[in-house]
Scaffold this active site. Structure first.
Site, PDB file in Angstrom:
ATOM      1  CG  HIS A  62       0.195   1.544  -0.571  1.00  0.00           C
ATOM      2  ND1 HIS A  62       0.385   2.782  -1.153  1.00  0.00           N
ATOM      3  CD2 HIS A  62      -0.724   0.903  -1.347  1.00  0.00           C
ATOM      4  CE1 HIS A  62      -0.390   2.894  -2.216  1.00  0.00           C
ATOM      5  NE2 HIS A  62      -1.067   1.761  -2.369  1.00  0.00           N
ATOM      6  CG  HIS A  64      -1.869  -1.792  -3.273  1.00  0.00           C
ATOM      7  ND1 HIS A  64      -2.950  -1.030  -2.903  1.00  0.00           N
ATOM      8  CD2 HIS A  64      -2.120  -3.060  -2.810  1.00  0.00           C
ATOM      9  CE1 HIS A  64      -3.811  -1.786  -2.235  1.00  0.00           C
ATOM     10  NE2 HIS A  64      -3.330  -3.017  -2.169  1.00  0.00           N
ATOM     11  CG  ASP A  66      -0.766   1.467  -8.158  1.00  0.00           C
ATOM     12  OD1 ASP A  66      -0.636   0.784  -7.130  1.00  0.00           O
ATOM     13  OD2 ASP A  66      -1.679   2.314  -8.283  1.00  0.00           O
ATOM     14  CG  HIS A  67       1.658   3.317  -4.954  1.00  0.00           C
ATOM     15  ND1 HIS A  67       1.561   4.678  -4.767  1.00  0.00           N
ATOM     16  CD2 HIS A  67       0.421   2.911  -5.353  1.00  0.00           C
ATOM     17  CE1 HIS A  67       0.328   5.074  -5.025  1.00  0.00           C
ATOM     18  NE2 HIS A  67      -0.382   4.027  -5.376  1.00  0.00           N
ATOM     19  CG  HIS A 145      -5.135   2.165   0.527  1.00  0.00           C
ATOM     20  ND1 HIS A 145      -6.220   2.533  -0.236  1.00  0.00           N
ATOM     21  CD2 HIS A 145      -4.292   1.514  -0.324  1.00  0.00           C
ATOM     22  CE1 HIS A 145      -6.032   2.125  -1.477  1.00  0.00           C
ATOM     23  NE2 HIS A 145      -4.881   1.510  -1.553  1.00  0.00           N
ATOM     24  CG  HIS A 273      -3.195   7.676  -7.228  1.00  0.00           C
ATOM     25  ND1 HIS A 273      -4.408   7.025  -7.213  1.00  0.00           N
ATOM     26  CD2 HIS A 273      -2.257   6.718  -7.102  1.00  0.00           C
ATOM     27  CE1 HIS A 273      -4.221   5.719  -7.077  1.00  0.00           C
ATOM     28  NE2 HIS A 273      -2.896   5.513  -7.018  1.00  0.00           N
TER      29      HIS A 273
END
Length: 319
Positions: A62, A64, A66-67, A145, A273
């Site tokens: 996705h 976001h 941090d990914h 999510h 995570h």
């Protein structure tokens, strides 16, 4: 070569001095597949002596930060590492991944001497299989999510059984490519007679199934998607005491993750995570304890940056 799982990072939100952001790289007989690419991913790859040039496909769960914020660095390095990349790079992810990458490549004037193939996923509309060859396939699965998010299922295809040479001689099957056709699971025609692979090959060996699941809240449909998987790497962001926060943010607690894999009868489970608040080893061990209390019969472990798992008969061995 072989079938190996490399844990590139295990954290959530932001990288720490001893823990990069969640990312996993699967090696399969020379093909490398990277799942998520947060800030610092290239540093962890370098530490583990894994070449980014060998990455065939990057699968983003996705959009976001941090990914995904390490993606541009990888794209840039593939043009600046001294060797010209011959094959295209495949980048898959939810709708928006192409615009994110292309816009930043253009704005930052990133030099690129190879092709990028984008595979944008419209959840529940795009064909589930996003990559496939003779030995393996990758499917996406919808997650729950705060924005569009998918998990990835890496599925090794069943391997053909042992070739019965004596039987082949009895049936007058000549040596050479025609025998290879049978080993590839295809029928052949000899003297007007159809010979099926099942007549020559022993019992096939079941392929291994690996899932990468992050970020998500609990929902029942996920259980069926990972039913009887050999290995599931699943987020364990919070301790059980923060279940309300986890539910609000659509993440999982350690107990929640264990409950999912327990119902799915997963053979091995790697927790990943971890919230940035858990900086001490004892905090992570408490996450593991909570997961094992929920699923005492399961094989559950904490993933760790730099960990490597090697495929065995029906499971993975931590090296």
């Amino acid at each position: 070569m072989g079938f190996n799982i490399n844990i590139i990072g295990t954290g959530g939100t932001r990288p720490l001095h001893n823990r990069y952001l969640s990312s996993v790289l699967i090696e399969y007989n020379g093909d490398n597949f990277l799942f998520d690419c947060g800030e610092g991913t290239q540093m962890s790859l370098r530490k583990q002596k894994i070449s980014w040039q060998k990455i065939k496909m990057i699968c983003i769960t996705h959009l976001h930060a941090d990914h995904i914020t390490g993606l541009l660095g990888i794209i840039m390095l593939m043009s600046q590492s001294g060797e010209t990349r011959k094959d295209p790079l495949i980048i898959a992810g939810p709708v928006g991944i192409k615009n994110y990458a292309k816009t930043n490549i253009d704005m930052l004037k990133i030099y690129k001497n190879y092709e990028i193939i984008y595979k944008e996923i419209i959840i529940d509309k795009t064909e589930k299989i996003i990559y496939e060859d003779k030995t393996k396939k990758i499917e996406y699965t919808r997650l729950k999510h705060s924005i569009e998010c998918v998990g990835y299922l890496f599925i090794e295809k069943d391997k053909p059984g042992k070739f019965n040479t004596e039987k082949a001689e009895e049936l007058n099957i000549p040596k050479g490519p025609i025998r290879k056709t049978l080993q590839d699971g295809k029928e052949i025609l000899i003297n007007g007679k159809i010979i099926k692979p099942s007549e020559i090959l022993g019992k096939s060996k079941k392929g291994l199934k690996v899932a990468y699941i992050t970020d998500t809240g609990y929902f029942k449909e996920l259980i069926q998607q990972i039913k009887n998987f050999n290995l599931v790497i699943i987020e364990s962001t919070f301790k059980n005491e923060l279940k309300k926060e986890a539910d609000k943010k659509l993440h999982l607690t350690a107990g929640g993750a264990a409950n999912i894999v327990k119902q799915a009868k997963v053979l091995q489970t790697g927790l990943i995570h971890f919230s940035e608040r858990y900086t001490l080893r004892k905090d992570l061990e408490n996450l593991l304890k909570e997961a094992k209390l929920e699923y005492p019969d399961g094989e559950i472990f904490l993933t760790k940056d730099g960990m490597r798992l090697e495929a065995s008969k029906n499971n993975f061995i931590i090296k």
